[in-house]
Scaffold this motif. Structure first.
Motif, PDB file in Angstrom:
ATOM      1  N   ILE A 208       0.834  -1.207   0.000  1.00 43.53           N
ATOM      2  CA  ILE A 208       0.000   0.000   0.000  1.00 43.53           C
ATOM      3  C   ILE A 208       0.866   1.253   0.000  1.00 43.53           C
ATOM      4  N   ILE A 209       1.906   1.253   0.857  1.00 41.22           N
ATOM      5  CA  ILE A 209       2.808   2.411   0.935  1.00 41.22           C
ATOM      6  C   ILE A 209       3.515   2.627  -0.398  1.00 41.22           C
ATOM      7  N   ALA A 210       3.986   1.528  -1.008  1.00 41.46           N
ATOM      8  CA  ALA A 210       4.684   1.643  -2.295  1.00 41.46           C
ATOM      9  C   ALA A 210       3.752   2.181  -3.378  1.00 41.46           C
ATOM     10  N   LEU A 211       2.511   1.706  -3.382  1.00 51.75           N
ATOM     11  CA  LEU A 211       1.546   2.159  -4.387  1.00 51.75           C
ATOM     12  C   LEU A 211       1.237   3.639  -4.222  1.00 51.75           C
ATOM     13  N   LEU A 212       0.997   4.076  -2.981  1.00 50.38           N
ATOM     14  CA  LEU A 212       0.705   5.487  -2.731  1.00 50.38           C
ATOM     15  C   LEU A 212       1.891   6.373  -3.106  1.00 50.38           C
ATOM     16  N   GLY A 213       3.107   5.927  -2.749  1.00 49.16           N
ATOM     17  CA  GLY A 213       4.299   6.696  -3.089  1.00 49.16           C
ATOM     18  C   GLY A 213       4.485   6.814  -4.590  1.00 49.16           C
ATOM     19  N   ILE A 215       2.082   6.567  -6.927  1.00 49.56           N
ATOM     20  CA  ILE A 215       1.021   7.417  -7.489  1.00 49.56           C
ATOM     21  C   ILE A 215       1.327   8.898  -7.241  1.00 49.56           C
ATOM     22  N   GLU A 216       1.797   9.204  -6.034  1.00 53.21           N
ATOM     23  CA  GLU A 216       2.129  10.593  -5.714  1.00 53.21           C
ATOM     24  C   GLU A 216       3.239  11.109  -6.626  1.00 53.21           C
ATOM     25  N   ALA A 217       4.302  10.313  -6.768  1.00 55.43           N
ATOM     26  CA  ALA A 217       5.440  10.748  -7.583  1.00 55.43           C
ATOM     27  C   ALA A 217       5.054  10.916  -9.045  1.00 55.43           C
ATOM     28  N   VAL A 218       4.269   9.975  -9.585  1.00 57.22           N
ATOM     29  CA  VAL A 218       3.864  10.060 -10.991  1.00 57.22           C
ATOM     30  C   VAL A 218       2.925  11.248 -11.213  1.00 57.22           C
ATOM     31  N   SER A 219       2.072  11.529 -10.230  1.00 56.23           N
ATOM     32  CA  SER A 219       1.170  12.676 -10.357  1.00 56.23           C
ATOM     33  C   SER A 219       1.953  13.974 -10.461  1.00 56.23           C
ATOM     34  N   VAL A 220       2.979  14.111  -9.627  1.00 58.40           N
ATOM     35  CA  VAL A 220       3.827  15.303  -9.690  1.00 58.40           C
ATOM     36  C   VAL A 220       4.550  15.368 -11.022  1.00 58.40           C
ATOM     37  N   ALA A 221       5.059  14.226 -11.485  1.00 64.86           N
ATOM     38  CA  ALA A 221       5.789  14.189 -12.751  1.00 64.86           C
ATOM     39  C   ALA A 221       4.883  14.536 -13.925  1.00 64.86           C
ATOM     40  N   LYS A 222       3.628  14.062 -13.881  1.00 67.62           N
ATOM     41  CA  LYS A 222       2.696  14.388 -14.963  1.00 67.62           C
ATOM     42  C   LYS A 222       2.425  15.885 -15.021  1.00 67.62           C
ATOM     43  N   ALA A 223       2.277  16.493 -13.855  1.00 74.95           N
ATOM     44  CA  ALA A 223       2.044  17.937 -13.823  1.00 74.95           C
ATOM     45  C   ALA A 223       3.244  18.693 -14.388  1.00 74.95           C
ATOM     46  N   MET A 224       4.453  18.219 -14.052  1.00 71.75           N
ATOM     47  CA  MET A 224       5.663  18.863 -14.564  1.00 71.75           C
ATOM     48  C   MET A 224       5.808  18.660 -16.064  1.00 71.75           C
ATOM     49  N   SER A 225       5.539  17.433 -16.529  1.00 79.18           N
ATOM     50  CA  SER A 225       5.707  17.152 -17.959  1.00 79.18           C
ATOM     51  C   SER A 225       4.680  17.895 -18.795  1.00 79.18           C
ATOM     52  N   GLU A 237      10.499   5.322 -13.297  1.00 78.17           N
ATOM     53  CA  GLU A 237      10.241   5.864 -11.953  1.00 78.17           C
ATOM     54  C   GLU A 237      10.091   4.740 -10.934  1.00 78.17           C
ATOM     55  N   LEU A 238       9.350   3.709 -11.314  1.00 76.68           N
ATOM     56  CA  LEU A 238       9.131   2.586 -10.402  1.00 76.68           C
ATOM     57  C   LEU A 238      10.438   1.861 -10.112  1.00 76.68           C
ATOM     58  N   ILE A 239      11.269   1.685 -11.140  1.00 76.83           N
ATOM     59  CA  ILE A 239      12.580   1.052 -10.940  1.00 76.83           C
ATOM     60  C   ILE A 239      13.451   1.906 -10.031  1.00 76.83           C
ATOM     61  N   GLY A 240      13.427   3.229 -10.236  1.00 73.95           N
ATOM     62  CA  GLY A 240      14.227   4.133  -9.401  1.00 73.95           C
ATOM     63  C   GLY A 240      13.816   4.083  -7.944  1.00 73.95           C
ATOM     64  N   GLN A 241      12.501   4.070  -7.698  1.00 72.01           N
ATOM     65  CA  GLN A 241      12.014   3.988  -6.318  1.00 72.01           C
ATOM     66  C   GLN A 241      12.417   2.672  -5.667  1.00 72.01           C
ATOM     67  N   GLY A 242      12.280   1.586  -6.419  1.00 73.56           N
ATOM     68  CA  GLY A 242      12.621   0.273  -5.861  1.00 73.56           C
ATOM     69  C   GLY A 242      14.094   0.170  -5.513  1.00 73.56           C
ATOM     70  N   LEU A 243      14.961   0.600  -6.433  1.00 73.54           N
ATOM     71  CA  LEU A 243      16.401   0.535  -6.173  1.00 73.54           C
ATOM     72  C   LEU A 243      16.789   1.440  -5.003  1.00 73.54           C
ATOM     73  N   ALA A 244      16.180   2.633  -4.928  1.00 72.66           N
ATOM     74  CA  ALA A 244      16.493   3.558  -3.833  1.00 72.66           C
ATOM     75  C   ALA A 244      16.117   2.958  -2.485  1.00 72.66           C
ATOM     76  N   ASN A 245      14.968   2.299  -2.411  1.00 70.37           N
ATOM     77  CA  ASN A 245      14.537   1.710  -1.140  1.00 70.37           C
ATOM     78  C   ASN A 245      15.348   0.477  -0.777  1.00 70.37           C
ATOM     79  N   ILE A 246      15.755  -0.312  -1.783  1.00 64.97           N
ATOM     80  CA  ILE A 246      16.581  -1.494  -1.507  1.00 64.97           C
ATOM     81  C   ILE A 246      17.944  -1.071  -0.970  1.00 64.97           C
ATOM     82  N   VAL A 247      18.588  -0.122  -1.650  1.00 68.47           N
ATOM     83  CA  VAL A 247      19.896   0.353  -1.196  1.00 68.47           C
ATOM     84  C   VAL A 247      19.773   1.093   0.129  1.00 68.47           C
ATOM     85  N   GLY A 248      18.697   1.876   0.275  1.00 69.62           N
ATOM     86  CA  GLY A 248      18.503   2.610   1.527  1.00 69.62           C
ATOM     87  C   GLY A 248      18.317   1.702   2.718  1.00 69.62           C
ATOM     88  N   SER A 249      17.687   0.534   2.512  1.00 65.78           N
ATOM     89  CA  SER A 249      17.480  -0.387   3.633  1.00 65.78           C
ATOM     90  C   SER A 249      18.797  -0.930   4.174  1.00 65.78           C
TER      91      SER A 249
END
Length: 264
Positions: A208-213, A215-225, A237-249
Motif C-alpha cells: 500500500i505504501i509503495a503504491l501510494l508513493g 502514485i504521488e510521484a507520478v502525479s507530480v511528474a505528470k504535472a511537470m511534464s 520511476e518505479l525502478i528508481g524507487q525500488g532501487l532507492a529503497n533497496i539500497v537505503g534499507s
C-alpha cells in the motif's frame, strides 16, 4: 531566523527568478546560526540545578518513563500468550491473557499521561545560569535568583524529549530550537535481516505504501511534464524507487519515494 530566511527568498525572487533563493536562504541562515552560536547547549549534572522542586520533577519524569518500558515488554509477552491460547483453544488462558493485557494497557496509559504532564512542566521552567571560574554552570529558576548572584543574562531551558533524562548529563540549552542532532559520517551498510514471518506480516502494508508513493510521484511528474513538454517514463520511476529503497534499507534509511524525473 525565520523572518530573515523569508525576506531573503522574497527579495532574491524580486531581483531575479534565476537566483536559487531557497538555497541562498539556507546558506545564509546556516552560517549565521554557526557564527552566533544559535544552538547553545551544555551538559550538566542534576546537582547544578538550584531547585529541589525541579530535581523532584526530573526524577518523577524518569520514573514514569522507565516504568513504561518493562510493562510494554510484558504486554508483548502476554499478546504472544494470547495467540498461543487461541491456537490451543484454551478459553481460560485466553480470558486471563486478555484481562492482564487490559490492566497493563490502562497502567501504561496512566504512566504516559503522567510523563507528559511532568515533561510539559519541565519545559515551562526558565532558568538563569551563573558561570563559575572552572567553566561549569549553576542554574537558578528565573524567579528565584539569589541576591548578589550575577548571571549570564541568557534564558535557559531543560531539553526534554520522550526518553529518561540522565541525571549526570542533563542537556540544558539557551539558544534557538533546531530540528535535532545530525549524525556525522557515512552510514554503515549491512544486509538487513530477512525474517519470513515478519516479511509476510508487513507485505500488505508495504504494498500500500509503495503504491501510494508511486502514485504521488507520478502525479507530480505528470504535472511537470504537462508544463515542460517532456516525456514521462513511469516504469523508470518505479525502478528508481525500488532501487532507492533497496539500497537505503542497507543503510537503515527511512523509506522515501524518489521524486519523479520527466525524461526527454
Amino acid at each position: 531566523m525565520g523572518v530573515l530566511a523569508f525576506s531573503i527568498m522574497v527579495g532574491l525572487n524580486r531581483v531575479s527568478r534565476k537566483i536559487p533563493s531557497v538555497l541562498a536562504a539556507v546558506v545564509v541562515t546556516t552560517l549565521l546560526s554557526w557564527a552566533t552560536g544559535f544552538e547553545h547547549n551544555v551538559s550538566t549534572s542534576i546537582v547544578t540545578i538550584d531547585s529541589l522542586q525541579t530535581r523532584k520533577l526530573i526524577r518523577e519524569f524518569n520514573r514514569s518513563v522507565k516504568t513504561v518500558q518493562p510493562m510494554s515488554t510484558e504486554r508483548a509477552e502476554l499478546y504472544k500468550a494470547l495467540e498461543a491460547a487461541k491456537q490451543n483453544d484454551d478459553v481460560t488462558g485466553e480470558i486471563h491473557a486478555r484481562h492482564d493485557i487490559s490492566i497493563i494497557g490502562v497502567e501504561i496509559e496512566r504512566l504516559n499521561l503522567e510523563a507528559r504532564a511532568y515533561r510539559n512542566e519541565l519545559r515551562r521552567l526558565l532558568f538563569a545560569a551563573q558561570q563559575r571560574g572552572d567553566g561549569s554552570y549553576r542554574f537558578f529558576l528565573q524567579d528565584a535568583i539569589p541576591e548578589g548572584v550575577e548571571t549570564d543574562g541568557k534564558v535557559w531551558r531543560i531539553l526534554v524529549g520522550n526518553k529518561a533524562l540522565p541525571e549526570d548529563a542533563l542537556m540544558i540549552g539557551s539558544g534557538g530550537a533546531v530540528v535535532g542532532h545530525v549524525p556525522s559520517g557515512l552510514p554503515t551498510f549491512t544486509l538487513p535481516e530477512i525474517n519470513l514471518k515478519t516479511l509476510l506480516h508487513l507485505l500488505p502494508y508495504a504494498a500500500i505504501i509503495a503504491l501510494l508513493g508511486f502514485i504521488e510521484a507520478v502525479s507530480v511528474a505528470k504535472a511537470m511534464s504537462a508544463k515542460t513538454g517532456q516525456r514521462l517514463h513511469p516504469n523508470q520511476e518505479l525502478i528508481g524507487q525500488g532501487l532507492a529503497n533497496i539500497v537505503g534499507s542497507m543503510g537503515r534509511a527511512t523509506s522515501c519515494p524518489v521524486r519523479s524525473r520527466a525524461r526527454r
